[in-house]
Motif scaffolding. Structure first.
Motif, PDB file in Angstrom:
ATOM      1  N   SER A   1     -10.183  63.188   6.020  1.00 28.59           N
ATOM      2  CA  SER A   1      -8.888  62.775   5.477  1.00 28.59           C
ATOM      3  C   SER A   1      -8.569  63.513   4.181  1.00 28.59           C
ATOM      4  O   SER A   1      -7.420  63.934   3.949  1.00 28.59           O
ATOM      5  CB  SER A   1      -8.874  61.260   5.239  1.00 28.59           C
ATOM      6  OG  SER A   1      -8.960  60.553   6.454  1.00 28.59           O
ATOM      7  N   LYS A   2      -9.573  63.702   3.325  1.00 35.13           N
ATOM      8  CA  LYS A   2      -9.357  64.419   2.075  1.00 35.13           C
ATOM      9  C   LYS A   2      -9.003  65.876   2.331  1.00 35.13           C
ATOM     10  O   LYS A   2      -8.186  66.469   1.614  1.00 35.13           O
ATOM     11  CB  LYS A   2     -10.597  64.308   1.195  1.00 35.13           C
ATOM     12  CG  LYS A   2     -10.823  62.907   0.634  1.00 35.13           C
ATOM     13  CD  LYS A   2     -12.111  62.831  -0.173  1.00 35.13           C
ATOM     14  CE  LYS A   2     -12.339  61.411  -0.705  1.00 35.13           C
ATOM     15  NZ  LYS A   2     -13.628  61.282  -1.430  1.00 35.13           N
ATOM     16  N   ALA A   3      -9.622  66.453   3.367  1.00 28.88           N
ATOM     17  CA  ALA A   3      -9.281  67.837   3.712  1.00 28.88           C
ATOM     18  C   ALA A   3      -7.844  67.929   4.203  1.00 28.88           C
ATOM     19  O   ALA A   3      -7.139  68.904   3.931  1.00 28.88           O
ATOM     20  CB  ALA A   3     -10.244  68.361   4.777  1.00 28.88           C
ATOM     21  N   ALA A   4      -7.409  66.897   4.936  1.00 26.90           N
ATOM     22  CA  ALA A   4      -6.013  66.873   5.384  1.00 26.90           C
ATOM     23  C   ALA A   4      -5.065  66.725   4.201  1.00 26.90           C
ATOM     24  O   ALA A   4      -4.027  67.400   4.118  1.00 26.90           O
ATOM     25  CB  ALA A   4      -5.811  65.739   6.389  1.00 26.90           C
ATOM     26  N   GLU A   5      -5.417  65.840   3.254  1.00 28.68           N
ATOM     27  CA  GLU A   5      -4.590  65.639   2.063  1.00 28.68           C
ATOM     28  C   GLU A   5      -4.504  66.910   1.219  1.00 28.68           C
ATOM     29  O   GLU A   5      -3.490  67.174   0.562  1.00 28.68           O
ATOM     30  CB  GLU A   5      -5.166  64.498   1.225  1.00 28.68           C
ATOM     31  CG  GLU A   5      -5.053  63.124   1.894  1.00 28.68           C
ATOM     32  CD  GLU A   5      -5.856  62.056   1.160  1.00 28.68           C
ATOM     33  OE1 GLU A   5      -6.425  62.378   0.091  1.00 28.68           O
ATOM     34  OE2 GLU A   5      -5.914  60.911   1.648  1.00 28.68           O
ATOM     35  N   ALA A   6      -5.586  67.713   1.257  1.00 30.07           N
ATOM     36  CA  ALA A   6      -5.601  68.966   0.491  1.00 30.07           C
ATOM     37  C   ALA A   6      -4.803  70.069   1.173  1.00 30.07           C
ATOM     38  O   ALA A   6      -4.681  71.176   0.630  1.00 30.07           O
ATOM     39  CB  ALA A   6      -7.047  69.424   0.282  1.00 30.07           C
ATOM     40  N   GLY A   7      -4.293  69.785   2.376  1.00 27.73           N
ATOM     41  CA  GLY A   7      -3.463  70.756   3.066  1.00 27.73           C
ATOM     42  C   GLY A   7      -4.227  71.755   3.908  1.00 27.73           C
ATOM     43  O   GLY A   7      -3.638  72.684   4.473  1.00 27.73           O
ATOM     44  N   ILE A   8      -5.549  71.567   4.029  1.00 30.49           N
ATOM     45  CA  ILE A   8      -6.355  72.500   4.823  1.00 30.49           C
ATOM     46  C   ILE A   8      -6.178  72.235   6.311  1.00 30.49           C
ATOM     47  O   ILE A   8      -6.205  73.149   7.132  1.00 30.49           O
ATOM     48  CB  ILE A   8      -7.835  72.397   4.417  1.00 30.49           C
ATOM     49  CG1 ILE A   8      -7.999  72.792   2.950  1.00 30.49           C
ATOM     50  CG2 ILE A   8      -8.716  73.266   5.312  1.00 30.49           C
ATOM     51  CD1 ILE A   8      -9.373  72.517   2.394  1.00 30.49           C
TER      52      ILE A   8
ATOM     53  N   ASP B   1     -13.070  78.494   8.284  1.00 31.43           N
ATOM     54  CA  ASP B   1     -14.029  78.824   7.226  1.00 31.43           C
ATOM     55  C   ASP B   1     -13.653  78.130   5.912  1.00 31.43           C
ATOM     56  O   ASP B   1     -14.536  77.689   5.163  1.00 31.43           O
ATOM     57  CB  ASP B   1     -14.104  80.335   7.016  1.00 31.43           C
ATOM     58  CG  ASP B   1     -14.863  81.047   8.123  1.00 31.43           C
ATOM     59  OD1 ASP B   1     -15.656  80.361   8.813  1.00 31.43           O
ATOM     60  OD2 ASP B   1     -14.658  82.254   8.311  1.00 31.43           O
ATOM     61  N   GLU B   2     -12.363  78.038   5.644  1.00 31.58           N
ATOM     62  CA  GLU B   2     -11.904  77.343   4.439  1.00 31.58           C
ATOM     63  C   GLU B   2     -12.287  75.864   4.509  1.00 31.58           C
ATOM     64  O   GLU B   2     -12.718  75.267   3.512  1.00 31.58           O
ATOM     65  CB  GLU B   2     -10.393  77.489   4.300  1.00 31.58           C
ATOM     66  CG  GLU B   2      -9.820  76.863   3.026  1.00 31.58           C
ATOM     67  CD  GLU B   2      -8.312  76.993   2.963  1.00 31.58           C
ATOM     68  OE1 GLU B   2      -7.714  76.449   1.996  1.00 31.58           O
ATOM     69  OE2 GLU B   2      -7.710  77.614   3.863  1.00 31.58           O
ATOM     70  N   LEU B   3     -12.150  75.266   5.685  1.00 33.48           N
ATOM     71  CA  LEU B   3     -12.551  73.874   5.874  1.00 33.48           C
ATOM     72  C   LEU B   3     -14.045  73.707   5.644  1.00 33.48           C
ATOM     73  O   LEU B   3     -14.476  72.783   4.938  1.00 33.48           O
ATOM     74  CB  LEU B   3     -12.195  73.419   7.292  1.00 33.48           C
ATOM     75  CG  LEU B   3     -12.768  72.061   7.717  1.00 33.48           C
ATOM     76  CD1 LEU B   3     -12.162  70.940   6.898  1.00 33.48           C
ATOM     77  CD2 LEU B   3     -12.542  71.831   9.207  1.00 33.48           C
TER      78      LEU B   3
END
Length: 612
Positions: A448-455, A476-478
């Motif tokens: 969820s935090k990765a989604a919030e960060a726009g990744i 790779d960024e994820l």
């Protein structure tokens, strides 16, 4: 109470009877096992076990098992003999349950066209099959709708509801899905299609617009039954339906016998990994008794086609029946599992079972190929960065129906969270990922935090599992984002790699008496795991590969011989130590091995530490 059993010889070894040098070797210097785990010795002392045994009337071994599960001596009978009479919740304690029952009975009695909209896994199939059989008792057939995992995704959609409306349906009942389908339910409301939602997944925010929403995990539900699987929620609904019909003048003799549905309820509860506590224990214990009747045509057909005996145990359902039933939803026809369970004719059931069996064979090969590729990636990752906290593997053409189960297997193998991502024609424009976690690391929160960060394009889940959509060039960024702050996970990951041993046992104690004692403390499943048993200083007297990558071994610890098996270990560190003349401490499960009507004891190896 059970009579006290006096074992014929020493069975359980306690901390104060262990060899001090060995205990120091295992516990104090934190020796890492073949699976990369730390073993914690049994936490129980002889005095506590003896006191429990004296108060409960049980033998020491069973007392130790119950103590390790937090059962008090006063609660022994309720734990060992869970009953629906004592544990079944009041249906009216569920928000909207009475409203849902009234709406459904209105439709049943007036002959309205009703559809059941089911998820494509075993929990969804067992939930839908219960409703279909209930309606058949009154001579009515529900319309079944199961979404395609790849084409439609999870849960209801506006298009699916529109299709059902256009087909002339008057009411839709969703099972194991729907609580989060806000847009779809809003569309159903606009087109005047009443929907009753029966779900158990976590909910956030307001309750969506629908005719009724029964979910023990909705914020305003006071039932206290949030541990139920969808199959359990549906079974409680059936009780509410019977009660509503009695209010409307139906005699008890005219109503379905709900106990006959408990095999389906138990199957859904177990395969959805619902915690085996409270009424779930009663569902499974009583459901296993119903299985003994061999009344489920579908389950008998699937067992016959796959060359298995009729299901009798938790293992038969979770490792034998469950994966085959899921195969349709993963890589084939998502309707097959529900149709099989609802089937009442053997000729029809055999045809469906053969399709599921064939699909499962394909699924196993597809999964094996993806597993090999993903494992290779993860091993390379750990070789370069051993402290990687969340492991990510990805590949083109990896089938979307098996990435989740692959993540689960790799999570078990490497004992840290794993996300498996696939992309290609079957996925659409975005890559899709599925992850599984270990206790101590909230994978859903991290996603969820990765989604919030726009990744991520989308993502979320719960502590132990999650899903995501991501552009291929951002994988790779994820991976970097999830591991950029490893100090946040270090303590949690260390805890996740700890294994608690239930008891130490001599090889001579591995007999049918011990099997019966262990079975009495069951059933085992989520939040009630099988007892982990350690046998110390066992020499490997014989070892051979069986099947593709399993090992059959004969151990001897100086007190007796131990027939043992280790699954999927050839070429792995655990398999490497299971060679003739090695001396090992071995950790595993005692199992009843039944073949051609005869039972024997088999030790299923989970892990080992090489001594010499």
């Amino acid at each position: 109470m059970m009579g006290r059993h006096v074992a014929s010889g020493p069975a359980v070894r306690y901390n104060n009877s262990m060899n001090a040098e060995n205990e120091s070797r295992v516990s104090n210097d934190r020796t890492i096992s073949c699976r990369g785990l730390y073993w914690n010795g049994p936490a129980l002392d002889p005095e506590s076990v003896s006191t429990f045994a004296r108060e409960s009337g049980l033998d020491d071994t069973l007392s130790a098992l119950l103590l390790s599960r937090g059962v008090s001596s006063a609660d022994v009978d309720g734990f060992l003999n869970p009953s629906l009479k004592a544990l079944f919740p009041d249906p009216s304690s569920f928000a909207d349950m009475d409203k849902a029952a009234s709406l459904i009975i209105d439709g049943l009695l007036s002959g309205k066209r009703i559809a059941v909209f089911a998820d494509y896994d075993v929990d969804g199939a067992t939930s839908a099959a219960q409703l279909i059989k209930y309606f058949r008792h009154f001579g009515q057939e529900l319309v079944l709708y199961v979404p395609d995992r790849i084409k439609e995704g999870y849960g209801p959609s506006a298009d699916a509801f529109q299709h059902l409306k256009d087909e002339g349906l008057d009411l839709v009942i969703t099972v194991d899905c729907g609580a989060a389908a806000l847009d779809a339910l809003a569309h159903a409301d606009r087109i005047d299609l009443p929907v009753v939602v029966l779900d158990h997944h976590l909910m956030h925010g307001a309750v969506p617009a629908c005719a009724a929403l029964v979910n023990p995990n909705r914020p305003d539900c006071a039932s206290g039954q949030g541990h139920l699987a969808a199959a359990g929620v549906v079974f409680v609904l059936l009780a509410a339906l019977n009660r509503e019909l009695r209010k409307r003048g139906k005699a008890p003799s005219e109503l379905p016998d709900l106990f006959s549905f408990l095999d389906l309820c138990a199957l859904g509860t177990l395969c959805d990994m619902a915690p085996l506590k409270g009424v779930n224990r009663a569902f499974v214990v009583q459901g296993l008794k119903i299985l003994q009747r061999d009344e489920s045509v579908g389950l008998l057909a699937l067992s016959q086609v796959s060359g298995r005996s009729a299901p009798r145990s938790v293992t038969d359902l979770t490792f034998g029946i469950g994966p085959q039933m899921n195969a349709g939803g993963r890589i084939g026809d998502p309707w097959l599992a529900t149709r099989l369970l609802a089937s009442e004719r053997m000729d029809e059931a055999l045809g469906i079972a053969e399709q599921l069996f064939s699909l499962n064979e394909i699924r196993k090969q597809v999964e094996h190929d993806i597993l090999q590729q993903a494992r290779h990636q993860i091993e390379n990752t750990l070789a370069e960065a051993p402290d990687t906290q969340i492991l990510v593997a990805s590949g083109e053409g990896w089938h979307p129906g098996v990435i989740g189960i692959t993540a689960g297997r790799l999570k078990d193998e490497f004992h840290r969270p794993v996300i498996v991502i696939g992309w290609g024609e079957e996925f659409g424009e975005l890559a899709k990922g599925s992850g599984r976690s270990v206790p101590g690391i909230n994978l859903g929160s991290a996603i969820s935090k990765a989604a919030e960060a726009g990744i991520l394009a989308a993502g979320g889940g719960h502590a132990m599992a999650g899903g995501l959509s991501v552009e291929r060039n951002r994988i790779d960024e994820l991976r970097g984002y999830l591991n950029q702050n490893p100090e946040l996970f270090t303590e949690e990951l260390a805890q996740a790699r700890e294994v608690q041993i239930d008891v130490d046992v001599f090889g001579s104690a591995l007999d049918m008496n011990l099997i019966e004692i262990i079975e009495k403390a069951g059933p085992y499943g989520a939040e009630s795991p099988k007892p982990l048993i350690r046998i110390r200083n066992a020499r490997v007297e014989f070892s051979k590969i069986i099947g593709k990558n399993h090992k059959k071994v004969l151990l001897h610890d100086g007190t007796g011989k131990i027939d043992a098996v280790a699954w999927r270990v050839d070429g792995r560190p655990l398999g490497d130590v299971l060679v003739k003349d090695n001396v090992i401490d071995v950790l595993g499960y005692v199992e009843r091995n039944t073949w051609q009507g005869r039972s024997s004891v088999q030790f299923e190896i989970f892990d080992a530490i090489h001594i010499k």
